[in-house]
Design a protein around this motif. Sequence first.
Motif, short mmCIF file in Angstrom:
data_model
loop_
_atom_site.label_atom_id
_atom_site.label_comp_id
_atom_site.label_asym_id
_atom_site.label_seq_id
_atom_site.Cartn_x
_atom_site.Cartn_y
_atom_site.Cartn_z
N ASP A 218 0.83 -1.20 0.00
CA ASP A 218 0.00 0.00 0.00
C ASP A 218 0.87 1.26 0.00
OD1 ASP A 218 -2.54 -1.25 0.03
OD2 ASP A 218 -2.34 -1.66 2.18
N GLY A 219 1.98 1.22 0.73
CA GLY A 219 2.90 2.36 0.74
C GLY A 219 3.49 2.61 -0.63
N GLN A 220 3.85 1.52 -1.33
CA GLN A 220 4.40 1.67 -2.68
C GLN A 220 3.35 2.25 -3.63
OE1 GLN A 220 6.06 -2.11 -3.94
NE2 GLN A 220 7.03 -2.43 -1.95
N ALA A 221 2.09 1.85 -3.46
CA ALA A 221 1.02 2.36 -4.32
C ALA A 221 0.77 3.85 -4.04
CB ALA A 221 -0.25 1.55 -4.10
N PHE A 222 0.90 4.24 -2.77
CA PHE A 222 0.58 5.61 -2.39
C PHE A 222 1.71 6.59 -2.73
CE2 PHE A 222 0.41 8.92 1.04
CZ PHE A 222 -0.74 9.56 0.58
N LEU A 223 2.95 6.11 -2.80
CA LEU A 223 4.11 6.99 -2.94
C LEU A 223 4.05 7.93 -4.16
CD1 LEU A 223 6.82 7.95 -1.89
CD2 LEU A 223 7.91 6.03 -3.12
N PRO A 224 3.79 7.44 -5.38
CA PRO A 224 3.77 8.37 -6.52
C PRO A 224 2.67 9.43 -6.39
CG PRO A 224 2.96 6.21 -7.19
CD PRO A 224 3.55 6.03 -5.82
N HIS A 225 1.54 9.06 -5.79
CA HIS A 225 0.47 10.03 -5.60
C HIS A 225 0.84 11.06 -4.53
CE1 HIS A 225 -2.08 7.59 -8.17
NE2 HIS A 225 -1.78 6.52 -7.42
N ALA A 226 1.58 10.59 -3.51
CA ALA A 226 2.04 11.52 -2.48
C ALA A 226 3.00 12.54 -3.07
CB ALA A 226 2.73 10.74 -1.36
N ARG A 227 3.88 12.08 -3.94
CA ARG A 227 4.81 13.03 -4.58
C ARG A 227 4.03 14.04 -5.43
NH1 ARG A 227 9.92 11.03 -3.81
NH2 ARG A 227 10.19 8.75 -3.85
N GLU A 228 3.00 13.57 -6.13
CA GLU A 228 2.21 14.47 -6.97
C GLU A 228 1.45 15.49 -6.10
OE1 GLU A 228 0.74 16.35 -10.27
OE2 GLU A 228 2.40 14.93 -10.05
N LEU A 229 0.95 15.05 -4.95
CA LEU A 229 0.28 15.98 -4.04
C LEU A 229 1.21 17.11 -3.63
CD1 LEU A 229 -1.73 13.65 -1.60
CD2 LEU A 229 -2.68 15.39 -3.11
N LEU A 230 2.45 16.79 -3.33
CA LEU A 230 3.41 17.82 -2.93
C LEU A 230 3.75 18.75 -4.09
CD1 LEU A 230 5.83 15.73 -0.68
CD2 LEU A 230 3.90 17.17 0.01
N ARG A 231 3.86 18.19 -5.31
CA ARG A 231 4.14 19.03 -6.47
C ARG A 231 2.98 19.99 -6.74
NH1 ARG A 231 6.84 14.28 -8.56
NH2 ARG A 231 4.86 13.50 -9.40
N VAL A 232 1.74 19.49 -6.62
CA VAL A 232 0.57 20.35 -6.82
C VAL A 232 0.55 21.46 -5.78
CG1 VAL A 232 -1.94 20.43 -6.71
CG2 VAL A 232 -0.81 18.59 -7.96
N ALA A 233 0.86 21.13 -4.54
CA ALA A 233 0.89 22.13 -3.48
C ALA A 233 1.94 23.21 -3.76
CB ALA A 233 1.16 21.47 -2.14
N GLU A 234 3.09 22.78 -4.25
CA GLU A 234 4.14 23.75 -4.58
C GLU A 234 3.70 24.67 -5.71
OE1 GLU A 234 7.58 21.48 -5.44
OE2 GLU A 234 7.95 20.89 -3.35
N ARG A 235 3.05 24.12 -6.72
CA ARG A 235 2.57 24.95 -7.83
C ARG A 235 1.50 25.93 -7.36
NH1 ARG A 235 2.94 20.00 -10.79
NH2 ARG A 235 0.68 19.68 -10.62
N ALA A 236 0.63 25.48 -6.45
CA ALA A 236 -0.42 26.35 -5.93
C ALA A 236 0.17 27.53 -5.18
CB ALA A 236 -1.36 25.55 -5.01
N VAL A 237 1.19 27.27 -4.36
CA VAL A 237 1.84 28.35 -3.61
C VAL A 237 2.55 29.30 -4.56
CG1 VAL A 237 3.65 28.88 -1.95
CG2 VAL A 237 2.06 27.01 -1.50
N ALA A 238 3.24 28.73 -5.55
CA ALA A 238 3.99 29.57 -6.50
C ALA A 238 3.07 30.47 -7.30
CB ALA A 238 4.81 28.68 -7.44
N SER A 239 1.84 30.02 -7.56
CA SER A 239 0.93 30.81 -8.39
C SER A 239 0.51 32.11 -7.73
CB SER A 239 -0.31 29.99 -8.74
OG SER A 239 -1.12 29.80 -7.58
N VAL A 240 0.58 32.17 -6.40
CA VAL A 240 0.15 33.38 -5.70
C VAL A 240 1.29 34.11 -5.03
CG1 VAL A 240 -2.18 32.52 -5.31
CG2 VAL A 240 -0.43 32.05 -3.62
N ARG A 241 2.49 33.62 -5.17
CA ARG A 241 3.64 34.36 -4.65
C ARG A 241 3.88 35.57 -5.53
NH1 ARG A 241 7.58 29.32 -3.16
NH2 ARG A 241 6.83 29.00 -1.03
#
Length: 311
Positions: free
Chosen positions: A60-83
């Motif tokens: 389950d951890g292996q299945a979740f890992l790529p999605h977790a990385r994508e969640l962090l990338r999306v969060a970074e893009r969201a923050v960058a859009s309003v900086r």
Amino acid sequence: MDLETVRTFVAAADAGQFQEAAAELAVTQQAVSKRIAALERNLGVRLFTRTPRGAELTIDGQAFLPHARELLRVAERAVASVRAVRRPLRVDVINLRGAASGLMRDFHRAHPEIELDVVTLFDIDTAVAAIRSGTIDASFRAVAAPGRPLPEGIESVRVVDEPLQLLTGPAHALAGARSVPLAQLAGHRIWMPGIVPGTEWAAYYDDLVAEYGLTIEATGPNFGSDALLDTVADTPALATFMGEHTRLVWPAGHGLRRIPVTDPTPVYPHSLLWHRDNHHPALATLRAHLAATAAGRDAAGTWAPSWVIPR
């Protein structure tokens, strides 16, 4: 889902040990364990299996890992859009041929490294709403109109007073004048179809008419500046007002005249509006540039309505 727990999960998965993940995140190993346990409770699965060498991902951890990385990338893009530092400075100039547009061109030449997004909004209510929502960072306006104070949080500074000139065709009675006293315009028809009731420029011309007995007509549809110039050029009885810094080009055959108005010279007061909580770094640079370069405020021999903000 708590992004800190997701970030901790990714760090632990990459390190293979909770202790190394704790060092990377600058937290305790106990904090890492608590975050991972909270994430596992949230997901309803086990993400790691403890081993003598550290911690290994479960299926389950292996299945979740790529999605977790994508969640962090999306969060970074969201923050960058309003900086603010990463987005253009958005400024309303009302129209692209007027004084405010010229001020922004000068600012761009002085600071080419600053990315700009220039927009044209119609009235002050629309501009103020856009400032309050963050859709734009600043607006050039004549403020404040009588009985309409600016909302809480909106700051303004008067940046430049633009002299009005009389624009006539070659057959107009005043076409040969080098300048014309304001009082002498009484009795002449001044046609300005772009005046819209309720706007700050309508309030400006209402006061000018009331004080000097002028005849300003706003009749007929507004087909834009080109149609206005055609009509003024062909109609000896009509003239119009135009800002000294307004940039227009007309055919040589029109023979139009731009005549300075004096005794006093009516000036249109341009102010910059912004929200006091807007921390875009380029906004401070724009304000400093205008303070250092804009001129012609409260000059002797000029007229402006009593309700405009002081210098």
